[in-house]
Design an enzyme around this catalytic site. Structure first.
Site, PDB file in Angstrom:
ATOM      1  N   TYR A 142      -4.286   4.584  10.190  1.00  3.90           N
ATOM      2  CA  TYR A 142      -5.053   3.347  10.032  1.00  3.90           C
ATOM      3  C   TYR A 142      -5.370   2.720  11.391  1.00  3.90           C
ATOM      4  O   TYR A 142      -6.514   2.361  11.679  1.00  3.90           O
ATOM      5  CB  TYR A 142      -4.261   2.369   9.172  1.00  3.90           C
ATOM      6  CG  TYR A 142      -4.905   1.022   8.976  1.00  3.90           C
ATOM      7  CD1 TYR A 142      -5.936   0.860   8.048  1.00  3.90           C
ATOM      8  CD2 TYR A 142      -4.485  -0.096   9.689  1.00  3.90           C
ATOM      9  CE1 TYR A 142      -6.527  -0.381   7.850  1.00  3.90           C
ATOM     10  CE2 TYR A 142      -5.063  -1.339   9.497  1.00  3.90           C
ATOM     11  CZ  TYR A 142      -6.087  -1.477   8.581  1.00  3.90           C
ATOM     12  OH  TYR A 142      -6.677  -2.709   8.378  1.00  3.90           O
ATOM     13  N   LYS A 190      -9.052   2.115  13.189  1.00  5.50           N
ATOM     14  CA  LYS A 190      -9.528   0.796  13.610  1.00  5.50           C
ATOM     15  C   LYS A 190      -9.826   0.763  15.111  1.00  5.50           C
ATOM     16  O   LYS A 190     -10.778   0.102  15.539  1.00  5.50           O
ATOM     17  CB  LYS A 190      -8.494  -0.269  13.242  1.00  5.50           C
ATOM     18  CG  LYS A 190      -8.319  -0.463  11.738  1.00  5.50           C
ATOM     19  CD  LYS A 190      -9.621  -0.868  11.057  1.00  5.50           C
ATOM     20  CE  LYS A 190      -9.419  -1.221   9.609  1.00  5.50           C
ATOM     21  NZ  LYS A 190     -10.679  -1.636   8.926  1.00  5.50           N
ATOM     22  N   ASP A 202     -19.879   5.165  -3.340  1.00  7.45           N
ATOM     23  CA  ASP A 202     -18.713   5.775  -2.710  1.00  7.45           C
ATOM     24  C   ASP A 202     -19.091   6.068  -1.267  1.00  7.45           C
ATOM     25  O   ASP A 202     -19.831   7.025  -0.993  1.00  7.45           O
ATOM     26  CB  ASP A 202     -18.339   7.060  -3.449  1.00  7.45           C
ATOM     27  CG  ASP A 202     -17.148   7.773  -2.815  1.00  7.45           C
ATOM     28  OD1 ASP A 202     -16.653   7.311  -1.770  1.00  7.45           O
ATOM     29  OD2 ASP A 202     -16.733   8.810  -3.365  1.00  7.45           O
TER      30      ASP A 202
END
Length: 251
Positions: free
Chosen positions: A155, A159, A64
């Protein structure tokens, strides 16, 4: 393809669609591949089996990566498999869709942990392993680092930060012979995508000069190139792999 015989590459999130393509291309280039997964044990096992059936070498590890210690342990285990680690591809991540109006700080942090912090911690651990021999680290970013989409604020932010982390890491780790780059894919095909999102796929085909979606192997090929001696003087670079869609006029 470049010849990566004798090298060992760790691909995080390798059980997913893009990770699967990356791992298989490294194996096709002759490299041994460490297949990382979090939840999809059967997918990782199937991928490793396909690599071995084709004559390659694969080793499966689970972790994880939202935990710093787990990231370091994964990298150490990958390096211990064959006594070396030449390449790291930070591909693991998540991509939930949540509009800013309802996005919570908890969801924001979860996105950063899965997509950004995991890459930071794995890269830090890999640099300690590679500091005597050099090596290559590639983050899988996205064209959304510069082209946001509705529901993807967290997101796209993660990025964009990933691209900058790679540039900063390239600066600091360069003297050790460690190169750090990013690959920014566009829309990559997966089973059922056209049925799940027909209007999006149609828009992509209209916008992309090459008139097709990406394939996982397209991303894998870019990663293999950046990890190979052919890219030995390339670091701190973001390689866009999107069929030319970023060249499409925005008006």
């Amino acid at each position: 393809m470049p010849d990566l015989t004798g090298t060992v590459t760790l691909v995080t999130g390798a059980s997913g669609t893009i990770g699967h393509g990356i791992a298989r291309r490294f194996a096709a280039a002759g490299g041994a591949v460490v297949v990382h997964y979090h939840r999809d044990r059967s997918g990782a096992g199937e991928l490793a089996g396909r690599i071995r059936s084709a004559g390659g070498a694969a080793h499966v590890l689970s972790a994880d990566l939202t935990g710093e210690r787990a990231c370091h342990d994964l990298v150490d285990a990958a390096a211990a498999w064959r006594g070396r680690l030449d390449n790291l591809v930070n591909n693991a991540g998540i991509q939930p869709v949540e509009n800013l109006e309802v996005l919570t700080a908890e969801s924001w942090r979860a996105m950063l942990d899965a997509n950004l912090t995991s890459a930071f911690a794995c890269t830090q651990a890999a640099a300690r392993v590679m500091r005597e021999t050099g090596g290559s680290v590639t983050h899988i970013a996205s064209i959304e680092a510069t082209r946001p989409a509705f529901g993807h604020a967290h997101y796209a932010s993660a990025k964009a930060a990933l691209v900058m982390h790679a540039r900063a890491a390239a600066l600091e780790y360069g003297p050790l012979g460690i190169r750090v780059n990013t690959v920014s894919p566009g829309l990559v095909d997966r089973p059922g995508l056209a049925a799940d999102w027909p209007e999006g796929v149609e828009r992509w085909h209209r916008a992309a000069p090459l008139r097709r979606l990406g394939e996982p192997a397209d991303v894998g090929n870019a990663c293999v190139f950046l990890a190979s001696p052919m890219a030995s003087w390339i670091t701190g670079h973001d390689l866009t792999v999107d069929g030319g869609v970023s060249a499409h006029p925005a008006w």
